[in-house]
Design an enzyme around this catalytic site. Structure first.
Site, PDB file in Angstrom:
ATOM      1  N   SER A  61       2.819   2.067   4.676  1.00  0.00           N
ATOM      2  CA  SER A  61       2.431   2.220   3.267  1.00  0.00           C
ATOM      3  C   SER A  61       3.356   3.116   2.450  1.00  0.00           C
ATOM      4  CB  SER A  61       1.005   2.754   3.172  1.00  0.00           C
ATOM      5  OG  SER A  61       0.073   1.742   3.453  1.00  0.00           O
ATOM      6  N   LYS A  64       4.898   1.840  -0.701  1.00  0.00           N
ATOM      7  CA  LYS A  64       4.273   1.906  -2.022  1.00  0.00           C
ATOM      8  C   LYS A  64       4.948   2.900  -2.957  1.00  0.00           C
ATOM      9  CE  LYS A  64      -0.015   0.361   0.018  1.00  0.00           C
ATOM     10  NZ  LYS A  64      -1.108   0.789   0.876  1.00  0.00           N
ATOM     11  N   SER A 121      -4.146   4.686  -1.177  1.00  0.00           N
ATOM     12  CA  SER A 121      -3.228   3.736  -0.547  1.00  0.00           C
ATOM     13  C   SER A 121      -3.823   2.328  -0.491  1.00  0.00           C
ATOM     14  CB  SER A 121      -2.866   4.206   0.871  1.00  0.00           C
ATOM     15  OG  SER A 121      -1.737   3.510   1.349  1.00  0.00           O
TER      16      SER A 121
END
Length: 383
Positions: A61, A64, A121
Protein backbone atom coordinates in the site's frame (compact mmCIF):
# COMPACT_ATOMS: atom_id res chain seq x y z
CA UNK A 1 57.93 11.97 35.76
CA UNK A 2 58.12 8.59 33.97
CA UNK A 3 55.10 7.37 35.95
CA UNK A 4 53.17 10.52 34.96
CA UNK A 5 54.00 10.05 31.25
CA UNK A 6 53.00 6.38 31.46
CA UNK A 7 49.72 7.43 33.05
CA UNK A 8 49.04 9.92 30.24
CA UNK A 9 49.79 7.30 27.57
CA UNK A 10 47.48 4.82 29.27
CA UNK A 11 44.76 7.50 29.45
CA UNK A 12 45.12 8.27 25.74
CA UNK A 13 44.78 4.56 24.91
CA UNK A 14 41.64 4.25 27.05
CA UNK A 15 40.06 7.32 25.47
CA UNK A 16 40.91 6.08 21.98
CA UNK A 17 39.40 2.69 22.75
CA UNK A 18 36.36 4.39 24.24
CA UNK A 19 35.85 6.42 21.05
CA UNK A 20 36.25 3.28 18.96
CA UNK A 21 33.60 1.48 21.00
CA UNK A 22 31.30 4.49 20.81
CA UNK A 23 31.61 4.60 17.03
CA UNK A 24 30.76 0.91 16.77
CA UNK A 25 27.79 1.36 19.10
CA UNK A 26 26.56 4.18 16.90
CA UNK A 27 26.77 1.98 13.82
CA UNK A 28 24.98 -0.83 15.69
CA UNK A 29 22.01 1.47 16.16
CA UNK A 30 21.74 1.61 12.37
CA UNK A 31 21.75 -2.16 12.01
CA UNK A 32 18.58 -2.09 9.91
CA UNK A 33 16.72 -5.42 9.79
CA UNK A 34 14.47 -4.52 6.85
CA UNK A 35 15.63 -5.86 3.51
CA UNK A 36 15.87 -2.39 1.98
CA UNK A 37 15.97 1.10 3.49
CA UNK A 38 16.87 4.71 2.88
CA UNK A 39 17.02 7.95 4.87
CA UNK A 40 16.52 11.11 2.82
CA UNK A 41 16.38 14.83 3.54
CA UNK A 42 12.92 15.99 2.45
CA UNK A 43 14.17 19.45 1.45
CA UNK A 44 17.16 18.60 -0.74
CA UNK A 45 16.73 14.90 -1.55
CA UNK A 46 20.15 14.17 -0.05
CA UNK A 47 20.56 10.52 0.99
CA UNK A 48 21.91 10.16 4.54
CA UNK A 49 21.77 6.38 4.82
CA UNK A 50 20.91 3.53 2.46
CA UNK A 51 20.70 -0.24 2.43
CA UNK A 52 19.84 -1.92 -0.89
CA UNK A 53 18.01 1.31 -1.64
CA UNK A 54 17.61 0.60 -5.38
CA UNK A 55 16.47 -3.02 -5.06
CA UNK A 56 13.16 -3.52 -6.87
CA UNK A 57 10.56 -4.82 -4.43
CA UNK A 58 6.76 -4.93 -4.13
CA UNK A 59 5.65 -1.89 -2.07
CA UNK A 60 2.12 -3.01 -1.07
CA UNK A 61 0.00 0.00 0.00
CA UNK A 62 2.96 2.38 -0.01
CA UNK A 63 1.98 2.54 -3.69
CA UNK A 64 -0.73 4.95 -2.54
CA UNK A 65 1.88 7.66 -2.01
CA UNK A 66 1.85 8.15 -5.80
CA UNK A 67 -1.94 7.92 -5.92
CA UNK A 68 -2.20 10.65 -3.28
CA UNK A 69 0.39 12.75 -5.10
CA UNK A 70 -1.62 12.74 -8.33
CA UNK A 71 -4.78 13.59 -6.40
CA UNK A 72 -3.00 16.52 -4.69
CA UNK A 73 -1.76 17.82 -8.02
CA UNK A 74 -5.26 17.57 -9.52
CA UNK A 75 -6.62 19.53 -6.54
CA UNK A 76 -3.97 22.24 -6.80
CA UNK A 77 -4.43 22.52 -10.58
CA UNK A 78 -8.17 23.05 -10.04
CA UNK A 79 -9.12 19.92 -12.00
CA UNK A 80 -11.04 18.59 -8.99
CA UNK A 81 -12.23 20.04 -5.67
CA UNK A 82 -12.49 18.60 -2.17
CA UNK A 83 -16.26 19.09 -2.19
CA UNK A 84 -16.79 17.29 -5.52
CA UNK A 85 -19.16 14.32 -5.56
CA UNK A 86 -17.71 10.99 -6.71
CA UNK A 87 -19.96 8.12 -7.72
CA UNK A 88 -18.60 4.75 -6.60
CA UNK A 89 -18.26 2.14 -9.35
CA UNK A 90 -18.72 -1.60 -8.97
CA UNK A 91 -15.02 -1.98 -9.67
CA UNK A 92 -14.07 0.32 -6.79
CA UNK A 93 -16.53 -1.30 -4.38
CA UNK A 94 -15.19 -4.78 -5.21
CA UNK A 95 -11.69 -4.12 -3.88
CA UNK A 96 -10.58 -6.38 -1.03
CA UNK A 97 -8.04 -5.81 1.72
CA UNK A 98 -8.16 -2.54 3.65
CA UNK A 99 -11.41 -0.75 2.81
CA UNK A 100 -14.22 1.45 4.09
CA UNK A 101 -16.90 -0.79 2.51
CA UNK A 102 -18.12 1.54 -0.22
CA UNK A 103 -21.18 0.39 -2.16
CA UNK A 104 -21.74 0.62 -5.94
CA UNK A 105 -23.68 3.74 -6.88
CA UNK A 106 -23.20 5.64 -3.63
CA UNK A 107 -21.87 9.20 -3.69
CA UNK A 108 -18.86 10.32 -1.68
CA UNK A 109 -16.99 13.60 -1.41
CA UNK A 110 -13.41 13.81 -2.61
CA UNK A 111 -12.42 14.94 0.90
CA UNK A 112 -13.84 11.75 2.47
CA UNK A 113 -12.16 9.49 -0.08
CA UNK A 114 -8.74 11.15 0.27
CA UNK A 115 -8.97 10.94 4.07
CA UNK A 116 -9.85 7.25 3.80
CA UNK A 117 -6.84 6.56 1.57
CA UNK A 118 -4.36 8.50 3.72
CA UNK A 119 -5.60 7.36 7.13
CA UNK A 120 -7.20 3.92 6.63
CA UNK A 121 -5.37 2.86 3.45
CA UNK A 122 -8.75 2.13 1.86
CA UNK A 123 -8.34 0.24 -1.44
CA UNK A 124 -11.93 0.95 -2.53
CA UNK A 125 -11.51 4.70 -1.99
CA UNK A 126 -8.20 4.54 -3.84
CA UNK A 127 -9.75 3.04 -6.97
CA UNK A 128 -12.73 5.41 -6.81
CA UNK A 129 -10.42 8.44 -6.82
CA UNK A 130 -8.22 6.95 -9.55
CA UNK A 131 -11.29 6.56 -11.77
CA UNK A 132 -12.47 10.08 -10.95
CA UNK A 133 -9.12 11.75 -11.67
CA UNK A 134 -7.93 9.57 -14.56
CA UNK A 135 -11.21 8.54 -16.16
CA UNK A 136 -10.36 4.89 -15.60
CA UNK A 137 -8.00 2.93 -13.39
CA UNK A 138 -5.86 2.01 -16.43
CA UNK A 139 -5.46 5.63 -17.49
CA UNK A 140 -4.64 6.65 -13.93
CA UNK A 141 -1.92 3.98 -13.73
CA UNK A 142 -0.44 5.42 -16.92
CA UNK A 143 -0.36 8.81 -15.20
CA UNK A 144 1.38 7.22 -12.19
CA UNK A 145 4.14 5.76 -14.35
CA UNK A 146 4.53 9.00 -16.29
CA UNK A 147 4.88 10.99 -13.07
CA UNK A 148 7.37 8.45 -11.73
CA UNK A 149 9.61 9.04 -14.75
CA UNK A 150 9.36 12.81 -14.28
CA UNK A 151 10.51 12.42 -10.68
CA UNK A 152 13.49 10.29 -11.70
CA UNK A 153 12.08 7.05 -10.24
CA UNK A 154 14.11 4.58 -12.30
CA UNK A 155 13.35 1.45 -10.24
CA UNK A 156 9.56 1.65 -10.52
CA UNK A 157 6.69 0.16 -12.48
CA UNK A 158 3.09 0.55 -11.34
CA UNK A 159 0.33 -1.83 -12.43
CA UNK A 160 -2.40 -0.74 -10.03
CA UNK A 161 -3.25 2.21 -7.77
CA UNK A 162 -3.34 0.53 -4.37
CA UNK A 163 -0.55 -2.05 -4.22
CA UNK A 164 -2.67 -5.21 -4.06
CA UNK A 165 -0.56 -8.19 -5.23
CA UNK A 166 -0.05 -8.31 -9.00
CA UNK A 167 2.83 -9.28 -11.29
CA UNK A 168 5.36 -6.65 -12.44
CA UNK A 169 4.34 -4.09 -9.79
CA UNK A 170 7.49 -2.87 -8.02
CA UNK A 171 9.50 0.08 -6.79
CA UNK A 172 12.48 0.75 -4.49
CA UNK A 173 13.11 2.42 -1.15
CA UNK A 174 14.89 5.27 -2.95
CA UNK A 175 12.00 5.82 -5.38
CA UNK A 176 9.48 5.75 -2.55
CA UNK A 177 11.50 8.45 -0.77
CA UNK A 178 11.45 10.54 -3.96
CA UNK A 179 7.66 10.38 -4.35
CA UNK A 180 7.16 10.88 -0.60
CA UNK A 181 9.31 14.00 -0.80
CA UNK A 182 7.13 15.32 -3.62
CA UNK A 183 3.90 14.48 -1.79
CA UNK A 184 5.06 16.27 1.37
CA UNK A 185 5.66 19.44 -0.65
CA UNK A 186 1.86 19.74 -0.97
CA UNK A 187 0.80 21.39 2.27
CA UNK A 188 -2.86 20.37 2.00
CA UNK A 189 -2.03 16.68 2.39
CA UNK A 190 -0.64 17.25 5.90
CA UNK A 191 -4.09 17.30 7.56
CA UNK A 192 -4.77 13.82 6.16
CA UNK A 193 -1.37 12.23 6.76
CA UNK A 194 -1.22 13.34 10.40
CA UNK A 195 -4.78 12.35 11.37
CA UNK A 196 -4.66 9.62 14.01
CA UNK A 197 -8.35 8.74 14.34
CA UNK A 198 -11.52 9.91 12.62
CA UNK A 199 -14.75 8.56 11.19
CA UNK A 200 -16.45 8.48 7.80
CA UNK A 201 -20.06 7.95 6.78
CA UNK A 202 -20.39 5.30 4.05
CA UNK A 203 -22.89 3.06 2.31
CA UNK A 204 -26.42 3.77 1.17
CA UNK A 205 -27.53 3.43 4.78
CA UNK A 206 -25.01 6.13 5.79
CA UNK A 207 -23.28 4.08 8.45
CA UNK A 208 -20.54 5.66 10.56
CA UNK A 209 -17.20 3.83 10.43
CA UNK A 210 -14.27 4.67 12.65
CA UNK A 211 -10.88 4.84 10.96
CA UNK A 212 -7.40 4.95 12.50
CA UNK A 213 -4.03 5.64 10.98
CA UNK A 214 -2.01 2.58 10.03
CA UNK A 215 1.19 4.59 10.62
CA UNK A 216 1.76 4.32 14.39
CA UNK A 217 4.55 6.90 14.27
CA UNK A 218 1.93 9.61 13.67
CA UNK A 219 0.96 9.20 17.32
CA UNK A 220 4.16 7.91 18.88
CA UNK A 221 7.02 9.80 17.17
CA UNK A 222 7.61 13.47 17.94
CA UNK A 223 7.25 15.65 14.85
CA UNK A 224 5.81 12.90 12.61
CA UNK A 225 4.37 14.24 9.34
CA UNK A 226 3.37 11.00 7.52
CA UNK A 227 3.51 9.08 5.24
CA UNK A 228 2.20 5.54 4.47
CA UNK A 229 2.36 1.90 5.53
CA UNK A 230 1.92 -1.25 3.46
CA UNK A 231 1.60 -5.01 3.90
CA UNK A 232 1.00 -8.08 1.77
CA UNK A 233 2.32 -11.61 2.17
CA UNK A 234 4.68 -11.00 -0.75
CA UNK A 235 5.84 -7.49 0.15
CA UNK A 236 5.87 -8.11 3.91
CA UNK A 237 5.85 -4.99 6.10
CA UNK A 238 6.68 -1.70 4.37
CA UNK A 239 6.76 1.91 5.54
CA UNK A 240 7.49 5.42 4.37
CA UNK A 241 7.79 7.58 7.49
CA UNK A 242 8.54 11.27 7.74
CA UNK A 243 9.11 13.71 10.57
CA UNK A 244 10.11 17.34 11.06
CA UNK A 245 11.99 18.89 13.94
CA UNK A 246 12.88 22.56 13.89
CA UNK A 247 13.67 23.16 10.21
CA UNK A 248 14.85 19.60 9.46
CA UNK A 249 12.43 17.34 7.55
CA UNK A 250 13.45 13.71 7.02
CA UNK A 251 11.99 10.67 5.22
CA UNK A 252 12.79 7.10 6.28
CA UNK A 253 11.69 4.22 4.04
CA UNK A 254 11.86 0.55 5.03
CA UNK A 255 10.79 -2.34 2.80
CA UNK A 256 10.29 -6.07 3.35
CA UNK A 257 10.48 -6.19 7.16
CA UNK A 258 9.54 -9.51 8.72
CA UNK A 259 7.17 -7.96 11.26
CA UNK A 260 5.33 -4.69 11.76
CA UNK A 261 7.33 -3.72 14.89
CA UNK A 262 10.56 -4.16 12.92
CA UNK A 263 9.55 -1.65 10.23
CA UNK A 264 8.64 0.97 12.86
CA UNK A 265 11.82 0.26 14.85
CA UNK A 266 13.97 0.60 11.72
CA UNK A 267 12.27 3.82 10.65
CA UNK A 268 12.61 5.25 14.16
CA UNK A 269 16.32 4.38 14.22
CA UNK A 270 16.86 6.07 10.86
CA UNK A 271 14.99 9.23 11.85
CA UNK A 272 16.76 9.41 15.22
CA UNK A 273 20.12 9.07 13.47
CA UNK A 274 19.23 11.85 11.06
CA UNK A 275 18.05 14.30 13.70
CA UNK A 276 21.05 13.55 15.95
CA UNK A 277 23.64 14.17 13.24
CA UNK A 278 22.19 16.69 10.76
CA UNK A 279 20.43 20.02 10.72
CA UNK A 280 18.81 22.15 8.02
CA UNK A 281 19.92 25.73 7.54
CA UNK A 282 17.18 27.94 6.12
CA UNK A 283 18.37 30.07 3.21
CA UNK A 284 15.04 31.67 2.37
CA UNK A 285 11.34 31.01 2.81
CA UNK A 286 8.61 30.62 0.23
CA UNK A 287 7.54 34.05 -1.04
CA UNK A 288 10.70 35.73 0.34
CA UNK A 289 12.12 38.40 -1.95
CA UNK A 290 15.30 37.22 -3.71
CA UNK A 291 15.69 39.64 -6.62
CA UNK A 292 14.35 42.76 -8.31
CA UNK A 293 14.07 42.86 -12.11
CA UNK A 294 13.69 45.97 -14.26
CA UNK A 295 11.10 45.82 -17.06
CA UNK A 296 11.59 48.94 -19.14
CA UNK A 297 8.30 48.39 -20.97
CA UNK A 298 6.41 47.10 -17.96
CA UNK A 299 3.48 48.77 -16.26
CA UNK A 300 5.62 48.55 -13.13
CA UNK A 301 9.24 49.21 -14.00
CA UNK A 302 10.86 47.38 -11.06
CA UNK A 303 9.32 44.06 -10.01
CA UNK A 304 10.27 42.00 -6.98
CA UNK A 305 10.75 38.26 -7.57
CA UNK A 306 10.31 35.73 -4.76
CA UNK A 307 11.28 32.15 -3.94
CA UNK A 308 8.68 29.63 -5.05
CA UNK A 309 9.36 27.25 -2.14
CA UNK A 310 11.29 27.16 1.11
CA UNK A 311 15.00 26.68 0.49
CA UNK A 312 17.09 24.92 3.11
CA UNK A 313 20.50 23.25 3.07
CA UNK A 314 21.32 20.16 5.12
CA UNK A 315 24.63 20.10 6.98
CA UNK A 316 26.27 17.89 9.56
CA UNK A 317 25.93 19.36 13.02
CA UNK A 318 29.04 21.34 13.87
CA UNK A 319 30.04 21.97 10.24
CA UNK A 320 30.65 25.51 9.00
CA UNK A 321 27.69 27.10 7.26
CA UNK A 322 29.69 28.80 4.50
CA UNK A 323 27.18 29.11 1.66
CA UNK A 324 27.06 31.32 -1.41
CA UNK A 325 23.77 32.27 -3.03
CA UNK A 326 23.50 32.84 -6.80
CA UNK A 327 20.40 34.19 -8.55
CA UNK A 328 19.84 33.34 -12.24
CA UNK A 329 17.04 35.14 -14.14
CA UNK A 330 15.79 33.93 -17.52
CA UNK A 331 16.77 36.07 -20.48
CA UNK A 332 14.44 37.76 -23.02
CA UNK A 333 11.35 37.73 -20.80
CA UNK A 334 8.30 38.83 -22.79
CA UNK A 335 5.35 40.74 -21.37
CA UNK A 336 2.70 40.18 -20.18
CA UNK A 337 3.69 37.62 -17.56
CA UNK A 338 1.07 35.96 -15.37
CA UNK A 339 1.46 35.74 -11.60
CA UNK A 340 3.47 32.75 -10.26
CA UNK A 341 5.40 32.20 -13.51
CA UNK A 342 8.83 30.60 -13.06
CA UNK A 343 11.30 33.31 -14.10
CA UNK A 344 14.57 31.93 -12.82
CA UNK A 345 16.28 30.02 -10.06
CA UNK A 346 18.20 30.76 -6.87
CA UNK A 347 21.06 28.33 -6.27
CA UNK A 348 23.08 27.72 -3.13
CA UNK A 349 26.70 26.57 -3.34
CA UNK A 350 29.16 25.31 -0.80
CA UNK A 351 32.45 25.95 -2.53
CA UNK A 352 31.85 24.60 -6.04
CA UNK A 353 29.19 22.09 -4.96
CA UNK A 354 25.54 22.88 -5.66
CA UNK A 355 23.76 22.03 -2.39
CA UNK A 356 20.27 23.46 -2.97
CA UNK A 357 18.04 25.43 -5.28
CA UNK A 358 14.49 26.66 -5.78
CA UNK A 359 12.57 28.39 -8.55
CA UNK A 360 11.98 32.14 -8.63
CA UNK A 361 8.49 33.45 -9.41
CA UNK A 362 6.65 36.76 -9.64
CA UNK A 363 3.95 37.24 -7.01
CA UNK A 364 1.96 39.66 -9.17
CA UNK A 365 0.98 39.97 -12.83
CA UNK A 366 3.52 41.87 -14.93
CA UNK A 367 1.67 43.80 -17.64
CA UNK A 368 2.83 46.00 -20.49
CA UNK A 369 2.91 49.72 -19.88
CA UNK A 370 0.36 51.78 -21.82
CA UNK A 371 1.53 54.27 -24.46
CA UNK A 372 0.71 57.10 -22.05
CA UNK A 373 2.79 55.53 -19.29
CA UNK A 374 5.72 55.05 -21.67
CA UNK A 375 5.44 58.68 -22.82
CA UNK A 376 5.47 59.91 -19.24
CA UNK A 377 8.47 57.73 -18.49
CA UNK A 378 10.38 59.15 -21.48
CA UNK A 379 9.57 62.71 -20.41
CA UNK A 380 10.63 62.03 -16.83
CA UNK A 381 13.94 60.61 -18.05
CA UNK A 382 14.55 63.66 -20.26
CA UNK A 383 13.85 66.01 -17.37
Amino acid sequence: MKKFISFLLALVIVISQGNFIFANTKEAKLDIASKSAVLMDASTGKVLYEKNSHQKLPPASVTKVMTLLLICEALEDGKIKEEDDVQISENAASMGGSQIFLEPGEIQKVDTLVKSIAVASANDACVAMAEYVGGSMEEFVDLMNKRAKELGMKDTNFVNTNGLPVDDHYTSAYDIALMSKELLSHKKISKYLTTWMDEVVVGKKQAKIGISNTNKLVKHYAGATGVKTGFTQQAKYCLSASAMRNNTHLIAVTLCAETSPIRFKDATSLLNYGFANYESVKICGAKDKVATVKFEKGEKENVDLVAKDNLSVLVKKGDKKDFQKKVEIKQDLKLPIKKNTELGVVKVYRGKELVGETKIINNEDINKASYLQMLRRIVDNLL
